[in-house]
Write a protein that holds these residues in place. Sequence first.
Motif, PDB file in Angstrom:
ATOM      1  N   LEU A   4     109.852 150.519 114.607  1.00 54.32           N
ATOM      2  CA  LEU A   4     109.392 149.525 115.562  1.00 54.32           C
ATOM      3  C   LEU A   4     108.387 149.387 116.821  1.00 54.32           C
ATOM      4  O   LEU A   4     108.184 148.836 116.729  1.00 54.32           O
ATOM      5  CB  LEU A   4     111.111 148.832 116.412  1.00 54.32           C
ATOM      6  N   GLY A   5     109.344 150.671 117.388  1.00 55.40           N
ATOM      7  CA  GLY A   5     108.234 151.773 118.627  1.00 55.40           C
ATOM      8  C   GLY A   5     106.695 151.156 118.306  1.00 55.40           C
ATOM      9  O   GLY A   5     105.913 150.630 118.977  1.00 55.40           O
ATOM     10  N   LEU A  52     100.904 146.227 116.973  1.00 57.98           N
ATOM     11  CA  LEU A  52     100.163 144.787 117.069  1.00 57.98           C
ATOM     12  C   LEU A  52      99.816 144.565 118.163  1.00 57.98           C
ATOM     13  O   LEU A  52      99.424 143.752 118.539  1.00 57.98           O
ATOM     14  CB  LEU A  52     101.510 144.001 116.604  1.00 57.98           C
ATOM     15  N   GLY A  53     100.217 145.933 119.190  1.00 58.51           N
ATOM     16  CA  GLY A  53      99.418 144.885 120.874  1.00 58.51           C
ATOM     17  C   GLY A  53     100.981 144.532 121.593  1.00 58.51           C
ATOM     18  O   GLY A  53     100.472 143.708 122.807  1.00 58.51           O
TER      19      GLY A  53
END
Length: 85
Positions: A20-21, A29-30
Amino acid sequence: MLSRPLDRSWLTPPLVAFLLGILLSPHGLGWLNPSAWGNVYTLLEETARLTLGISLMGIALRLPRSSYCCAACRSSRHYGPGCHR
């Protein structure tokens, strides 16, 4: 809600947090971009302090109460008049 499917899968919670990180990072995704929040080194230093404080508090809460007295007696022998039992 998510714990039951996670318990059945081969994914562990640390691995899910890691993935997730990576997904939310500037290279993924930024969505999270710490360099836009200010000085990156100050942010890293304060985050490290918070993480260290939480982990030390967790360790201290697991110690038995008798270990505090013994450690205080040993320290007082070196730095003060000593412990009288």
